[in-house]
Motif scaffolding. Structure first.
Motif, PDB file in Angstrom:
ATOM      1  N   GLU A 269       0.851  -1.185   0.000  1.00 24.38           N
ATOM      2  CA  GLU A 269       0.000   0.000   0.000  1.00 24.38           C
ATOM      3  C   GLU A 269       0.886   1.233   0.000  1.00 24.38           C
ATOM      4  O   GLU A 269       2.073   1.176   0.361  1.00 24.38           O
ATOM      5  N   PHE A 270       0.297   2.342  -0.357  1.00 21.92           N
ATOM      6  CA  PHE A 270       1.093   3.546  -0.568  1.00 21.92           C
ATOM      7  C   PHE A 270       0.304   4.753  -0.082  1.00 21.92           C
ATOM      8  O   PHE A 270      -0.881   4.898  -0.395  1.00 21.92           O
ATOM      9  N   LEU A 271       0.958   5.616   0.687  1.00 27.03           N
ATOM     10  CA  LEU A 271       0.343   6.844   1.189  1.00 27.03           C
ATOM     11  C   LEU A 271       1.073   8.048   0.604  1.00 27.03           C
ATOM     12  O   LEU A 271       2.299   8.029   0.469  1.00 27.03           O
ATOM     13  N   ILE A 272       0.320   9.078   0.279  1.00 27.08           N
ATOM     14  CA  ILE A 272       0.935  10.299  -0.223  1.00 27.08           C
ATOM     15  C   ILE A 272       0.104  11.500   0.237  1.00 27.08           C
ATOM     16  O   ILE A 272      -1.127  11.471   0.191  1.00 27.08           O
ATOM     17  N   ARG A 286      -0.642  48.410  -8.463  1.00 26.84           N
ATOM     18  CA  ARG A 286      -0.309  47.487  -9.553  1.00 26.84           C
ATOM     19  C   ARG A 286       0.608  46.342  -9.139  1.00 26.84           C
ATOM     20  O   ARG A 286       0.895  45.466  -9.953  1.00 26.84           O
ATOM     21  N   GLY A 287       1.090  46.328  -7.910  1.00 22.30           N
ATOM     22  CA  GLY A 287       2.008  45.292  -7.481  1.00 22.30           C
ATOM     23  C   GLY A 287       1.310  44.169  -6.737  1.00 22.30           C
ATOM     24  O   GLY A 287       0.311  44.380  -6.044  1.00 22.30           O
ATOM     25  N   ASN A 288       1.805  42.966  -6.888  1.00 26.26           N
ATOM     26  CA  ASN A 288       1.249  41.795  -6.217  1.00 26.26           C
ATOM     27  C   ASN A 288       2.387  40.832  -5.866  1.00 26.26           C
ATOM     28  O   ASN A 288       3.128  40.377  -6.748  1.00 26.26           O
ATOM     29  N   TRP A 289       2.546  40.568  -4.567  1.00 26.35           N
ATOM     30  CA  TRP A 289       3.554  39.619  -4.098  1.00 26.35           C
ATOM     31  C   TRP A 289       2.867  38.279  -3.886  1.00 26.35           C
ATOM     32  O   TRP A 289       1.871  38.178  -3.161  1.00 26.35           O
ATOM     33  N   ALA A 290       3.381  37.224  -4.535  1.00 31.39           N
ATOM     34  CA  ALA A 290       2.756  35.906  -4.496  1.00 31.39           C
ATOM     35  C   ALA A 290       3.754  34.871  -3.987  1.00 31.39           C
ATOM     36  O   ALA A 290       4.923  34.873  -4.395  1.00 31.39           O
ATOM     37  N   ASN A 291       3.283  33.973  -3.116  1.00 28.16           N
ATOM     38  CA  ASN A 291       4.148  32.962  -2.514  1.00 28.16           C
ATOM     39  C   ASN A 291       3.411  31.625  -2.441  1.00 28.16           C
ATOM     40  O   ASN A 291       2.210  31.574  -2.188  1.00 28.16           O
ATOM     41  N   ARG A 292       4.187  30.549  -2.653  1.00 30.31           N
ATOM     42  CA  ARG A 292       3.647  29.199  -2.469  1.00 30.31           C
ATOM     43  C   ARG A 292       4.673  28.335  -1.750  1.00 30.31           C
ATOM     44  O   ARG A 292       5.840  28.275  -2.142  1.00 30.31           O
ATOM     45  N   LEU A 293       4.236  27.660  -0.705  1.00 27.59           N
ATOM     46  CA  LEU A 293       5.050  26.669  -0.007  1.00 27.59           C
ATOM     47  C   LEU A 293       4.382  25.318  -0.195  1.00 27.59           C
ATOM     48  O   LEU A 293       3.228  25.128   0.210  1.00 27.59           O
ATOM     49  N   ARG A 294       5.100  24.374  -0.810  1.00 34.12           N
ATOM     50  CA  ARG A 294       4.573  23.030  -1.040  1.00 34.12           C
ATOM     51  C   ARG A 294       5.347  22.032  -0.183  1.00 34.12           C
ATOM     52  O   ARG A 294       6.572  21.920  -0.285  1.00 34.12           O
ATOM     53  N   LEU A 295       4.635  21.301   0.647  1.00 36.40           N
ATOM     54  CA  LEU A 295       5.199  20.232   1.466  1.00 36.40           C
ATOM     55  C   LEU A 295       4.575  18.915   1.022  1.00 36.40           C
ATOM     56  O   LEU A 295       3.338  18.796   0.975  1.00 36.40           O
ATOM     57  N   GLY A 296       5.405  17.945   0.688  1.00 39.48           N
ATOM     58  CA  GLY A 296       4.890  16.665   0.241  1.00 39.48           C
ATOM     59  C   GLY A 296       5.657  15.511   0.845  1.00 39.48           C
ATOM     60  O   GLY A 296       6.881  15.595   1.039  1.00 39.48           O
ATOM     61  N   ILE A 297       4.952  14.457   1.150  1.00 39.90           N
ATOM     62  CA  ILE A 297       5.599  13.261   1.707  1.00 39.90           C
ATOM     63  C   ILE A 297       4.808  12.032   1.270  1.00 39.90           C
ATOM     64  O   ILE A 297       3.579  12.087   1.106  1.00 39.90           O
ATOM     65  N   SER A 298       5.526  10.939   1.046  1.00 40.09           N
ATOM     66  CA  SER A 298       4.878   9.689   0.662  1.00 40.09           C
ATOM     67  C   SER A 298       5.566   8.536   1.382  1.00 40.09           C
ATOM     68  O   SER A 298       6.589   8.722   2.062  1.00 40.09           O
ATOM     69  N   THR A 327      10.753  10.970  -2.595  1.00 44.73           N
ATOM     70  CA  THR A 327       9.603  10.513  -1.817  1.00 44.73           C
ATOM     71  C   THR A 327       9.164  11.552  -0.793  1.00 44.73           C
ATOM     72  O   THR A 327       8.252  11.283  -0.002  1.00 44.73           O
ATOM     73  N   ALA A 328       9.784  12.706  -0.788  1.00 42.04           N
ATOM     74  CA  ALA A 328       9.331  13.831   0.027  1.00 42.04           C
ATOM     75  C   ALA A 328       9.887  15.097  -0.616  1.00 42.04           C
ATOM     76  O   ALA A 328      10.928  15.058  -1.285  1.00 42.04           O
ATOM     77  N   THR A 329       9.213  16.210  -0.414  1.00 37.86           N
ATOM     78  CA  THR A 329       9.627  17.437  -1.082  1.00 37.86           C
ATOM     79  C   THR A 329       9.285  18.657  -0.249  1.00 37.86           C
ATOM     80  O   THR A 329       8.279  18.668   0.472  1.00 37.86           O
ATOM     81  N   ILE A 330      10.126  19.663  -0.352  1.00 30.95           N
ATOM     82  CA  ILE A 330       9.850  20.996   0.172  1.00 30.95           C
ATOM     83  C   ILE A 330      10.166  21.973  -0.953  1.00 30.95           C
ATOM     84  O   ILE A 330      11.302  22.014  -1.438  1.00 30.95           O
ATOM     85  N   VAL A 331       9.170  22.732  -1.386  1.00 33.01           N
ATOM     86  CA  VAL A 331       9.354  23.692  -2.477  1.00 33.01           C
ATOM     87  C   VAL A 331       8.783  25.042  -2.057  1.00 33.01           C
ATOM     88  O   VAL A 331       7.676  25.103  -1.507  1.00 33.01           O
ATOM     89  N   PHE A 332       9.548  26.095  -2.303  1.00 28.54           N
ATOM     90  CA  PHE A 332       9.068  27.449  -2.025  1.00 28.54           C
ATOM     91  C   PHE A 332       9.224  28.294  -3.280  1.00 28.54           C
ATOM     92  O   PHE A 332      10.318  28.409  -3.833  1.00 28.54           O
ATOM     93  N   ASN A 333       8.116  28.837  -3.735  1.00 27.76           N
ATOM     94  CA  ASN A 333       8.102  29.735  -4.892  1.00 27.76           C
ATOM     95  C   ASN A 333       7.662  31.118  -4.436  1.00 27.76           C
ATOM     96  O   ASN A 333       6.653  31.251  -3.742  1.00 27.76           O
TER      97      ASN A 333
END
Length: 419
Positions: A269-272, A286-298, A327-333
């Motif tokens: 079996e597999f969990l994600i 006219r300015g816009n500051w945009a951020n995304r933090l992605r945390l993933g684990i499996s 199998t795991a990730t940390i991403v910041f945009n």
């Protein structure tokens, strides 16, 4: 007499000490393709309701979240003493949207994805769409989504996808190419808890097929693999974001949890789980500051078919197509968007960004996050060409340049903001 939001907030405060005012009539102006009855079913303020500025503001926010609506506001007009008529005014999007993505495939060949999507089917914000993709191999898919069925709270979604791509598989520091096919049918239930919270839940039945093409081999890695699987999925959305055409402000979170199982008891079996946090802030007009933090684990299975990839179109602009897996990730945009031109219907927007991320190797440990080979940092610049009257009509082009070990650089095209 007309009352704006600030005046209504003051009025609501005074209402606790004086006779409360009521709404005797609710009107919706500007709806042409969107059915007025559909919008009336979504809003909370009805004829006979107490005049409540917070409820009116919540209704406007919910209307603005609809794909068919570009912008919305309200006004309250006195008709008699302590009696008011409420008028919601909406500006609609054009919602029958063709789309096309152009990119390079894993072997640097030309690849594309084209499709057509209607976001306001029958005037009720039902979504029907399909696509064709050529990424070395042919792929296609169709989806149907009805978010608002019972009192605007319950809905359902159906989709079928037949995706075939060439996937790099990493074997002992070498690379092999596999033909990967995924045929999947998905059924989801949708529940809108309130304006800020909603849940999707359901099951996905799919068949995976890996076929070896060329490259490295290993006796521990099969050259042909075909398996039927199913997964249970729960997606929880929290959204406290204010929309002003293409500008955003506020915070949101999307948690996607999946449990994957196969009828073949020999397959584990597999969990994600993946959680995307987004934060937007207006800077000036006219300015816009945009951020995304992605945390993933499996599940940390030592397999060359690990679920999290390092990819241009998903997480790191300029890095290349599926250059690594984990199998795991940390991403910041993080990016700053500025509208050089902002006219009635057209916007030319520029942006500067930094994409960064790190991954855990299959079978590795969390110490992999700190390894130089795992860390990617890619600053870059880009442009957006935006049509304000067509839903999600944003053509983007970005150029990312890596500054970490074994870095690359490249241009990424797409439809819609990167995040």
């Amino acid at each position: 007499m007309k009352i704006g939001l600030r005046a209504l907030l003051f009025f609501t405060f005074l209402a606790g000490y004086t006779q409360q005012s009521t709404v005797t009539e609710v009107k919706i102006d500007g709806a042409k393709r969107t059915k007025v009855s559909f919008l009336e079913n979504l809003i909370k303020v009805k004829s006979g309701s107490l005049l409540d500025s917070l409820a009116l503001a919540e209704d406007v926010q919910r209307i603005k979240q609809l794909p068919s609506i570009a912008n919305a506001n309200f006004r309250a007009e006195a008709v008699n003493e302590n009696e008011y008529s409420v008028v919601y005014t909406v500006e609609e999007h054009f919602t029958l949207i063709p789309f096309a993505n152009l990119y390079t495939s894993t072997n640097d060949e030309f690849a594309f994805k084209i499709g057509l999507q209607e976001y306001n089917l029958l005037g009720k914000n039902m979504i029907l769409g399909g696509f064709y993709q050529r990424d070395i191999f042919n792929s296609y898919g169709i989806n149907f989504r009805v978010p608002y069925v019972i009192r605007g709270n319950f809905g359902f979604a159906l989709s079928y996808n037949n995706i075939t791509t060439q996937e790099p598989v990493f074997i002992n520091d070498n690379t092999a190419d596999y033909r990967y096919n995924n045929k999947a049918f998905e059924v989801l239930g949708l529940y809108n808890i309130n304006n800020k919270n909603r849940v999707d839940f359901g099951i996905n039945l799919f068949a995976e097929n890996y076929s070896y093409i060329t490259g490295a081999t290993s006796p521990n890695v099969p050259q042909e693999l075909q398996v039927d699987k199913y997964l249970y999925k729960v997606i929880y959305y929290y959204e406290n974001i204010n929309y002003d055409y293409h500008y955003r402000s506020g915070f949101g979170s999307t948690l996607n949890f999946q449990y994957v199982k196969s009828p073949d008891e020999n397959l584990p079996e597999f969990l994600i789980g993946i959680n995307d946090f987004v934060y937007f802030k207006r800077i000036g007009y006219r300015g816009n500051w945009a951020n995304r933090l992605r945390l993933g684990i499996s599940s940390n299975i030592d397999t060359p078919f690990a679920p999290f990839s390092v990819d241009n179109n998903v997480n790191i602009r300029g890095v290349g197509n599926k250059i690594d897996r984990g199998t795991a990730t940390i991403v910041f945009n993080s990016e700053y968007r500025y509208s050089f031109i902002d006219k009635d219907w057209f916007v030319l927007q520029g942006n500067v960004f930094v994409d960064s991320g790190t991954w855990r190797n299959p079978g590795g440990d969390f110490g992999d996050f700190g390894e130089k080979e795992s860390i990617r940092v890619y600053p870059g610049i880009g442009f957006r060409f935006i049509h304000k009257r067509i839903f999600n009509a944003i053509f983007r082009i970005d150029y990312g340049y890596g500054i970490t070990k074994n870095a690359s650089h490249g241009i990424v095209f797409g439809i819609g903001q990167y995040f």
